[in-house]
Design an enzyme around this catalytic site. Structure first.
Site, mmCIF file in Angstrom:
data_model
loop_
_atom_site.group_PDB
_atom_site.id
_atom_site.type_symbol
_atom_site.label_atom_id
_atom_site.label_comp_id
_atom_site.label_asym_id
_atom_site.label_seq_id
_atom_site.Cartn_x
_atom_site.Cartn_y
_atom_site.Cartn_z
ATOM 1 N N ASN A 9 0.841 -1.186 0.000
ATOM 2 C CA ASN A 9 0.000 0.000 0.000
ATOM 3 C C ASN A 9 0.882 1.245 0.000
ATOM 4 O OD1 ASN A 9 -1.618 2.226 0.880
ATOM 5 N ND2 ASN A 9 -3.111 0.794 1.735
ATOM 6 N N ASN A 11 0.142 4.346 -0.014
ATOM 7 C CA ASN A 11 -0.297 5.374 0.937
ATOM 8 C C ASN A 11 0.265 5.105 2.328
ATOM 9 O OD1 ASN A 11 -2.031 6.959 -0.824
ATOM 10 N ND2 ASN A 11 -3.349 5.159 -0.858
ATOM 11 N N ASP A 68 -1.612 -4.322 10.560
ATOM 12 C CA ASP A 68 -2.956 -4.608 10.093
ATOM 13 C C ASP A 68 -3.850 -3.627 10.818
ATOM 14 O OD1 ASP A 68 -4.495 -6.123 8.251
ATOM 15 O OD2 ASP A 68 -5.458 -7.133 9.930
ATOM 16 N N THR A 69 -4.792 -3.096 10.077
ATOM 17 C CA THR A 69 -5.671 -2.072 10.619
ATOM 18 C C THR A 69 -7.098 -2.441 10.312
ATOM 19 O OG1 THR A 69 -4.019 -0.329 10.385
ATOM 20 C CG2 THR A 69 -6.312 0.378 10.448
ATOM 21 N N GLY A 149 -8.858 4.674 2.433
ATOM 22 C CA GLY A 149 -9.736 3.777 3.176
ATOM 23 C C GLY A 149 -11.006 4.465 3.647
ATOM 24 N N ASP A 151 -11.221 6.940 5.710
ATOM 25 C CA ASP A 151 -10.939 8.292 6.210
ATOM 26 C C ASP A 151 -12.049 9.311 5.928
ATOM 27 O OD1 ASP A 151 -8.594 7.309 7.247
ATOM 28 O OD2 ASP A 151 -7.277 8.384 5.870
ATOM 29 N N HIS A 176 -4.604 6.232 14.680
ATOM 30 C CA HIS A 176 -4.328 4.912 15.236
ATOM 31 C C HIS A 176 -2.960 4.412 14.793
ATOM 32 C CE1 HIS A 176 -6.436 5.044 11.471
ATOM 33 N NE2 HIS A 176 -5.917 3.884 11.149
#
Length: 191
Positions: A9, A11, A68-69, A149, A151, A176
């Protein structure tokens, strides 16, 4: 110190390099020759994070970290959680994911949510995990064009703007991911 960040990713790569600054050199998956998809088959955010780091360590022998989110929405019993990136299907489309979430929350009065990031660091085969959480609310429509995502629909607690309405620097102060990476950075600096 060189560390591989186990993500494709772009970003996330930009955001993390900005947070870590010049004291750490981030090596990408492409730079270590990892072109395969890293498995993400676990049932929790923490376990997915560990699985990705373990894959890089086991297959490439490189000190690395992975994250991981997930977005956890109270009214949806923690959905989308570990499935946040592919909530609306395997195409991993942010707009599809947000639209599905907003549809499911149409009649919900409780729109509280939290973003959770878990980072797994592997240094010489030893594993460490760091967690960052930011609480907030899911709004009714998308606002802003920054970030990625979820956001555009997430407003952090004590703020009136979405993450997508904030600059990368503003978001990096309170997100986070920033909270988890602050713990990672402090650990690296002290060990």
């Amino acid at each position: 110190m060189k560390l591989c960040f186990a993500t494709n990713n772009i970003n996330k790569l930009r955001e993390v390099q900005a947070m870590l600054g010049d004291q750490f050199s981030i090596v990408t998956l492409e730079e270590i020759g990892c072109t395969e998809d890293i498995p993400e088959t676990k049932e929790t955010i923490a376990d997915n994070s560990a699985q990705k780091a373990e894959y890089i360590w086991d297959n490439y022998g490189i000190n690395c970290f992975s994250d991981d989110t997930g977005l956890e929405v109270h009214a949806l019993s923690g959905e989308p959680g570990v499935y946040s990136a592919r909530y609306a299907g395997p195409q991993r489309n942010a707009d599809d994911n947000m639209n599905l979430l907003l549809d499911k929350l149409t009649t919900a009065s409780d729109r509280s949510a939290q973003f959770k990031t878990v980072i797994t660091l592997v240094i010489d085969g030893i594993y460490h995990q760091f967690e960052g959480i930011v609480s907030g609310q899911i709004i009714h429509e998308k606002r802003g064009h920054e970030g990625f995502g979820y956001d555009p629909i997430f407003v952090p607690e004590d703020y009136s703007r979405t993450f997508a309405e904030m600059t990368m620097n503003e978001k990096a102060q309170l997100s986070h991911r920033a909270r988890a990476f602050k713990k990672l950075t402090e650990f690296l600096q002290n060990n």
